[in-house]
Design a protein around this motif. Structure first.
Motif, mmCIF file in Angstrom:
data_model
loop_
_atom_site.group_PDB
_atom_site.id
_atom_site.type_symbol
_atom_site.label_atom_id
_atom_site.label_comp_id
_atom_site.label_asym_id
_atom_site.label_seq_id
_atom_site.Cartn_x
_atom_site.Cartn_y
_atom_site.Cartn_z
ATOM 1 N N LEU A 139 0.812 -1.222 0.000
ATOM 2 C CA LEU A 139 0.000 0.000 0.000
ATOM 3 C C LEU A 139 0.840 1.266 0.000
ATOM 4 C CD1 LEU A 139 -2.855 -0.914 2.531
ATOM 5 C CD2 LEU A 139 -2.872 -1.068 0.032
ATOM 6 N N GLY A 140 2.146 1.133 0.168
ATOM 7 C CA GLY A 140 3.022 2.300 0.171
ATOM 8 C C GLY A 140 2.799 3.210 1.365
ATOM 9 N N LEU A 141 2.503 2.633 2.523
ATOM 10 C CA LEU A 141 2.253 3.444 3.718
ATOM 11 C C LEU A 141 3.566 3.973 4.282
ATOM 12 C CD1 LEU A 141 -0.348 1.172 5.549
ATOM 13 C CD2 LEU A 141 -0.806 3.101 4.041
ATOM 14 N N GLU A 142 3.525 5.236 4.703
ATOM 15 C CA GLU A 142 4.697 5.849 5.321
ATOM 16 C C GLU A 142 4.557 5.754 6.844
ATOM 17 O OE1 GLU A 142 5.264 9.767 3.913
ATOM 18 O OE2 GLU A 142 5.515 9.176 1.809
ATOM 19 N N VAL A 143 5.257 4.811 7.416
ATOM 20 C CA VAL A 143 5.212 4.604 8.865
ATOM 21 C C VAL A 143 6.603 4.839 9.425
ATOM 22 C CG1 VAL A 143 4.667 2.999 10.723
ATOM 23 C CG2 VAL A 143 3.356 2.917 8.592
ATOM 24 N N GLN A 144 6.731 5.888 10.241
ATOM 25 C CA GLN A 144 8.016 6.210 10.841
ATOM 26 C C GLN A 144 8.342 5.213 11.950
ATOM 27 O OE1 GLN A 144 10.016 8.551 9.699
ATOM 28 N NE2 GLN A 144 8.510 9.187 8.153
#
Length: 325
Positions: A226-231
């Motif tokens: 999904l291309g999630l940006e999770v730091q």
């Protein structure tokens, strides 16, 4: 002749009623004290006199909408009735529900025939709400997300984000070969980290119906596809919760944050578990502020071993230059 007299009298009666109504209307529009003109103040739900300021009526009913709109497009978009739509329900909250209480509008119990009828209506209503396998899948998954979020004490915005992530995974066909519970748990884990209220894998797996390894594997797959940006999780985000559950003072919480900030500057946090660092910082801060907390207490709250706490709190104190207690 008689008919004309009757019509004349009825006409006089109607005109008299109209005059009385107009007089009563004028009285309502005039101030009883000074005779000034009245106006309705919708902001304060009052009717006041424009001249003397007398409050004639108060506690009026606000018949306007419960939302505000700042332009015509926004007003058209918000023009609705009922509860707002939400992604936490598979039908976004647009369908109707038939109550489970077998009572009528007056609170009286229904007859046996009416109860059977209502039960059939509930059954068909439930069937129509989930008409295909995709909706049934979504309903089960969103129920799981809500159950786990309640058990973990996560706020509503995290549940909403997790529901959106699961919907995207379902739309992009990421579920074949994976369990509904696994993807739902991964969506909740990702949403909690995005919102800055992370939970450890141990805490997530404790309330989930799938194992820790499956959660981690599915989580990596979902955020990649999904291309999630999770730091990466910040150790400081765990400190308030740990300190609250251990009933520690604000001074101890600030001291723990200071230890973690120093550890970041010195690079001690690299490659270490954020949960372990946060738990060790809370334990070390409690020692420095003379609060009685054992390693076992911190271990139970953070769901990590006492050995990890001992190793990490020594490193944190050494990085700050404080003597190891």
């Amino acid at each position: 002749m008689t008919d004309s007299r009757i019509q004349t009298r009825s006409g006089q009666r109607r005109s008299g009623e109209r005059e009385e109504a107009s007089e009563s209307t004028d009285e309502r529009e005039q101030c009883p004290e000074c005779g000034g003109r009245l106006r309705s103040d919708s902001e304060h739900a009052e009717t006041v006199c424009q001249d003397c300021g007398l409050v004639v009526e108060e506690g009026e009913i606000d018949r306007g909408p419960e939302w505000r709109a700042f332009d015509a497009a926004e007003k058209d978009e918000k023009s609705r009735v009922g509860a707002p739509t939400t992604n936490m329900m598979h039908d976004q909250g647009l369908s109707t529900n038939i109550g489970w209480q077998d009572k009528d509008a007056y609170g009286r119990s229904l007859s046996s025939r009416q109860r059977q009828k209502m039960q059939r209506l509930r059954t068909w209503n439930e069937r129509f709400r989930t008409r295909d396998s995709k909706e049934r899948n979504l309903k089960q998954a969103l129920g799981e997300i809500d159950r786990m979020a309640s058990a973990l004490g996560l706020p509503e915005n995290v549940r909403e984000t997790a529901s959106v992530i699961y919907r995207r995974a379902l739309e992009e066909d990421l579920l074949p070969g994976r369990s509904i519970e696994g993807v739902a748990t991964s969506a909740l884990y990702a949403a909690a980290r995005q919102a800055g209220t992370p939970r450890s894998l141990d805490e997530i797996s404790a309330v989930s119906r799938v194992g820790k390894d499956e959660i981690a594997r599915t989580y990596r797959y979902v955020i990649r596809e999904l291309g999630l940006e999770v730091q990466p999780a910040d150790p400081e985000s765990y400190v308030p919760r740990f300190a609250s559950e251990l009933e520690l003072s604000d001074e101890t919480e600030r001291r723990a944050r200071s230890l973690l900030q120093t550890a970041k500057e010195e690079g001690v946090h690299s490659g270490k578990s954020p949960v372990g660092l946060a738990a060790a910082a809370v334990y070390a801060a409690a020692l420095l502020t003379n609060e009685k907390v054992t390693q076992n207490d911190v271990s139970e709250v953070a769901s990590i071993s006492e050995v990890t706490i001992r190793n990490r709190y020594h490193e944190l104190l050494e990085a700050e230059g404080s003597p190891v207690i």
